[in-house]
Design an enzyme around this catalytic site. Sequence first.
Site, PDB file in Angstrom:
ATOM      1  N   ASP A 445      35.652  36.137  36.958  1.00  5.94           N
ATOM      2  CA  ASP A 445      35.975  36.924  38.151  1.00  5.94           C
ATOM      3  C   ASP A 445      37.477  37.206  38.132  1.00  5.94           C
ATOM      4  O   ASP A 445      38.284  36.297  38.304  1.00  5.94           O
ATOM      5  CB  ASP A 445      35.571  36.135  39.398  1.00  5.94           C
ATOM      6  CG  ASP A 445      35.721  36.937  40.686  1.00  5.94           C
ATOM      7  OD1 ASP A 445      36.531  37.879  40.706  1.00  5.94           O
ATOM      8  OD2 ASP A 445      35.045  36.598  41.677  1.00  5.94           O
ATOM      9  N   HIS A 446      37.826  38.480  37.941  1.00  5.46           N
ATOM     10  CA  HIS A 446      39.232  38.834  37.777  1.00  5.46           C
ATOM     11  C   HIS A 446      40.034  38.692  39.071  1.00  5.46           C
ATOM     12  O   HIS A 446      41.264  38.734  39.057  1.00  5.46           O
ATOM     13  CB  HIS A 446      39.340  40.263  37.262  1.00  5.46           C
ATOM     14  CG  HIS A 446      40.573  40.522  36.443  1.00  5.46           C
ATOM     15  ND1 HIS A 446      41.540  39.572  36.220  1.00  5.46           N
ATOM     16  CD2 HIS A 446      41.009  41.629  35.788  1.00  5.46           C
ATOM     17  CE1 HIS A 446      42.512  40.073  35.483  1.00  5.46           C
ATOM     18  NE2 HIS A 446      42.214  41.324  35.216  1.00  5.46           N
ATOM     19  N   ARG A 447      39.366  38.515  40.206  1.00 10.15           N
ATOM     20  CA  ARG A 447      40.093  38.272  41.455  1.00 10.15           C
ATOM     21  C   ARG A 447      40.717  36.880  41.462  1.00 10.15           C
ATOM     22  O   ARG A 447      41.700  36.645  42.163  1.00 10.15           O
ATOM     23  CB  ARG A 447      39.141  38.400  42.653  1.00 10.15           C
ATOM     24  CG  ARG A 447      38.545  39.788  42.845  1.00 10.15           C
ATOM     25  CD  ARG A 447      37.489  39.762  43.923  1.00 10.15           C
ATOM     26  NE  ARG A 447      36.379  38.864  43.566  1.00 10.15           N
ATOM     27  CZ  ARG A 447      35.342  38.598  44.375  1.00 10.15           C
ATOM     28  NH1 ARG A 447      35.301  39.157  45.577  1.00 10.15           N
ATOM     29  NH2 ARG A 447      34.379  37.806  43.978  1.00 10.15           N
TER      30      ARG A 447
END
Length: 473
Positions: A445-447
């Site tokens: 998850d790039h967040r």
Amino acid sequence: MQPPSPSGAPSPAGVNMADLKEARVPDIGHADVPVIEVLVKVGDRVEKEQSLITLESDKATMEVPSPFAGVVKEMKLKVGDEVSEGAVIALIEADGAAVSPSPSPVSGEGRGEGAQAPSNSPAPAPAPAPAQPTPAPVAGQGVQPGIAPEGDVAPQVRPPVDARVVMPGDAPYASPAIRAFARELGVDIQQVKGSGRGGRIQRDDVSAYVKHALASGARPSTGASASVGGLSLLPWPKVDFAKFGEIEEKPLTRIQKISGANLARNWAMIPHVTQHEDADITEMEAFRKQLGAENKDLKISPLVFQIKAVVAALKAFPQFNASLDESGEKLILKKYFHIGIAVDTPDGLVVPVIRDCDKKGLLDLARELGEISKKARDKKLGPAEMSGGCFSISSLGGIGGTYFTPIVNAPEVAILGVSKSAVKPVWNGKEFAPRTMLPLSLSYDHRVIDGALAARFASFLANQLGDIRRLLL
């Protein structure tokens, strides 16, 4: 009679012409770039490097700073103007000049560049300054930004930008890139509330809107477009496949229906990135076969080694052993190590969870993995045995393939995909030697996780699998 301003208009009343300087657009690498924000107004004091306007090309948004400090006497640009290098942004009375009794610029219409008014003609009356919207008071302050109580110096702060001023009406305040992102997700950007300065819509605002829309559980409407939880999507195509040839209808299993909905949500809501890595498992495989020969009643698969390696990596990189809370604003770090294992069954994919993997040895994990996989295939898994996971492993090593993109299993923030190992020639510094290489695919998850951290995690994981002594520590 006032001397003319650098633009050809007379200088503002009470301002020495020598003290007026032009703030110009520097080299911005593009021509005809639109102005999307005007950050100051006539009468404002600006410091050197304080932003005057915001420009936005099709690739980037940039703020243009003031090259010197002073008081804005005339604005030359407005929202919607297109500018290139050298365009005049504003006339600024440089520091050291006398305070002007009136900040209003004088109209210069009908005059040529550098023209002087006849000495016997009366000085033209100053034209009223364009009406400027009054910024709303800032919470916790007794005065508006840029306006000081009598006898005080105006606070050196930039007035807040209100999207209703710079983009009047109902026009959404977002960059072309954000608009394109919203279109890709089927989002009506008019419905998204911006959290950026002045109500500017950010990428996270669009993602949060989608998350809220999906959580609302709305269903598609029957119009020309479907509204799924507030997402404006085209309706699913209706096709009579029978007219093209023979067909057979087969209903989806319950597991497929449930997992399909979860996967669709996770793919839409989580900004996936996949990091690929190869692990040299030559020594690990030799040890695994030796261990299997010593424990013939127990199947010791490569997966148990992968579980131990993942636990070691989660301890070294705790951000992977985490979840975003429901609001998406807090990261919950876990102190336990429960690993989900994707199991292929005749009815579809299920993910049972093996708990406290950090407290179990290779033989314990092998035994529990065999038991829970059998329960999954026999449809005897309970809800408790499929919840509480920290990190998932999806192994296709027994089937084939090289690399793939596994979908993160929310609310986890990463998942490891494992493909089929193969013997390859690897340079050892002196010669090419046959080594057993295992392809790894880490989706995250790039967040929560950036690319550098993911690369370090994947490299650490490969090193753990490559040195069996580390796994046994």
